[in-house]
Motif scaffolding. Structure first.
Motif, PDB file in Angstrom:
ATOM      1  N   LEU A  86       2.138  -7.230 -11.327  1.00  0.00           N
ATOM      2  CA  LEU A  86       2.332  -8.671 -11.133  1.00  0.00           C
ATOM      3  C   LEU A  86       2.121  -9.087  -9.679  1.00  0.00           C
ATOM      4  O   LEU A  86       1.615 -10.180  -9.409  1.00  0.00           O
ATOM      5  CB  LEU A  86       3.714  -9.086 -11.630  1.00  0.00           C
ATOM      6  CG  LEU A  86       3.932  -8.837 -13.134  1.00  0.00           C
ATOM      7  CD1 LEU A  86       5.357  -9.180 -13.527  1.00  0.00           C
ATOM      8  CD2 LEU A  86       2.933  -9.627 -13.964  1.00  0.00           C
ATOM      9  N   GLY A  87       2.505  -8.227  -8.738  1.00  0.00           N
ATOM     10  CA  GLY A  87       2.228  -8.516  -7.329  1.00  0.00           C
ATOM     11  C   GLY A  87       0.728  -8.654  -7.109  1.00  0.00           C
ATOM     12  O   GLY A  87       0.260  -9.559  -6.412  1.00  0.00           O
ATOM     13  N   LYS A  88      -0.034  -7.772  -7.732  1.00  0.00           N
ATOM     14  CA  LYS A  88      -1.500  -7.856  -7.626  1.00  0.00           C
ATOM     15  C   LYS A  88      -2.010  -9.130  -8.283  1.00  0.00           C
ATOM     16  O   LYS A  88      -2.946  -9.764  -7.772  1.00  0.00           O
ATOM     17  CB  LYS A  88      -2.146  -6.640  -8.298  1.00  0.00           C
ATOM     18  CG  LYS A  88      -2.115  -5.382  -7.457  1.00  0.00           C
ATOM     19  CD  LYS A  88      -2.925  -4.294  -8.150  1.00  0.00           C
ATOM     20  CE  LYS A  88      -2.460  -2.938  -7.689  1.00  0.00           C
ATOM     21  NZ  LYS A  88      -3.103  -1.824  -8.418  1.00  0.00           N
ATOM     22  N   ALA A  89      -1.426  -9.518  -9.401  1.00  0.00           N
ATOM     23  CA  ALA A  89      -1.876 -10.737 -10.088  1.00  0.00           C
ATOM     24  C   ALA A  89      -1.603 -11.967  -9.217  1.00  0.00           C
ATOM     25  O   ALA A  89      -2.430 -12.885  -9.142  1.00  0.00           O
ATOM     26  CB  ALA A  89      -1.168 -10.859 -11.436  1.00  0.00           C
ATOM     27  N   ASN A 117       2.760  -3.807   2.558  1.00  0.00           N
ATOM     28  CA  ASN A 117       1.482  -3.759   3.286  1.00  0.00           C
ATOM     29  C   ASN A 117       0.405  -3.066   2.451  1.00  0.00           C
ATOM     30  O   ASN A 117      -0.775  -3.392   2.547  1.00  0.00           O
ATOM     31  CB  ASN A 117       1.654  -3.076   4.642  1.00  0.00           C
ATOM     32  CG  ASN A 117       2.231  -1.679   4.541  1.00  0.00           C
ATOM     33  OD1 ASN A 117       3.163  -1.436   3.756  1.00  0.00           O
ATOM     34  ND2 ASN A 117       1.711  -0.756   5.315  1.00  0.00           N
ATOM     35  N   LYS A 118       0.829  -2.122   1.609  1.00  0.00           N
ATOM     36  CA  LYS A 118      -0.144  -1.416   0.750  1.00  0.00           C
ATOM     37  C   LYS A 118      -0.766  -2.365  -0.278  1.00  0.00           C
ATOM     38  O   LYS A 118      -1.917  -2.185  -0.680  1.00  0.00           O
ATOM     39  CB  LYS A 118       0.538  -0.239   0.029  1.00  0.00           C
ATOM     40  CG  LYS A 118       1.069   0.818   0.962  1.00  0.00           C
ATOM     41  CD  LYS A 118      -0.082   1.480   1.731  1.00  0.00           C
ATOM     42  CE  LYS A 118       0.421   2.489   2.739  1.00  0.00           C
ATOM     43  NZ  LYS A 118      -0.587   2.799   3.776  1.00  0.00           N
ATOM     44  N   LEU A 119       0.015  -3.344  -0.700  1.00  0.00           N
ATOM     45  CA  LEU A 119      -0.521  -4.359  -1.611  1.00  0.00           C
ATOM     46  C   LEU A 119      -1.555  -5.219  -0.894  1.00  0.00           C
ATOM     47  O   LEU A 119      -2.664  -5.424  -1.385  1.00  0.00           O
ATOM     48  CB  LEU A 119       0.640  -5.220  -2.135  1.00  0.00           C
ATOM     49  CG  LEU A 119       0.285  -6.504  -2.885  1.00  0.00           C
ATOM     50  CD1 LEU A 119      -0.491  -6.195  -4.165  1.00  0.00           C
ATOM     51  CD2 LEU A 119       1.557  -7.289  -3.224  1.00  0.00           C
TER      52      LEU A 119
END
Ligand SMILES: CC(C)(COP(=O)(O)OP(=O)(O)OC[C@H]1O[C@@H](n2cnc3c(N)ncnc32)[C@H](O)[C@@H]1OP(=O)(O)O)[C@@H](O)C(=O)NCCC(=O)NCCS
Length: 140
Positions: A86-89, A117-119
């Motif tokens: 969901l963070g990626k979405a 930060n990796k996201l």
């Protein structure tokens, strides 16, 4: 509206105050007064919320001056829904807006709470140090 799967939907709208404060608190982010948050939310350039079963469980906002400088803020997913993409979405939706709607040369920055930060790295964000370092000041 874009869907991540049959349960979650990503909606392009600014969270209301109650959802905003609940999500910030549940995600471990610092609180704001109602007065400050309502002014801040009204200044949103673009935002998305993630909804499941009628409840807002994720959000992300883009703020800025409309031309030159922008900041990504309030990326948060309720803990029991984390780790499902969901963070990626949220970031995908914000970056779609960034890449299609902002003027060329717009400077988009963020302060990443490690390990988020990796996201952000997956969306092209790079650490500015050592050439420049992020600095902040909190009004007491
Ligand atoms: C950061 C946050 C929004 C990510 O949401 P999420 O739905 O769990 O994220 P995703 O499932 O889409 O994962 C996206 C990427 O985030 C990174 N990530 C998220 N949480 C992580 C963790 N605990 N450790 C390492 N990497 C993490 C990974 O790179 C992951 O990509 P990958 O699966 O390809 O390795 C969520 O963990 C959160 O709300 N955290 C608390 C609030 C916060 O720190 N917000 C960011 C402020 S800058």
């Amino acid at each position: 509206m874009a869907s991540t799967d049959k349960h979650y939907s990503v909606e392009e709208r600014t969270p209301d105050y109650d959802d905003y404060m609940r999500l910030r608190q549940n995600a471990g982010l610092t609180p704001f007064s109602r007065a400050a948050a309502e002014i801040g939310l009204a200044g949103t350039v673009f935002a998305v919320v993630v909804v499941v079963d009628g409840q807002v469980i994720g959000m992300g906002r883009l703020i800025g001056d409309g031309g030159c400088f922008f900041q990504i803020t309030d990326i948060a997913v309720q803990p029991d829904h984390q780790g499902r993409g969901l963070g990626k979405a949220i970031m995908t939706a914000i970056m779609e807006y960034v890449n299609t709607m902002l003027p060329k040369t717009a400077y988009v920055s963020l302060i990443a709470d490690v390990p988020a930060n990796k996201l952000y790295e997956q969306f092209g964000f790079r650490e500015t140090a050592p050439r420049s370092v992020g600095m902040s000041y909190i009004v007491k």
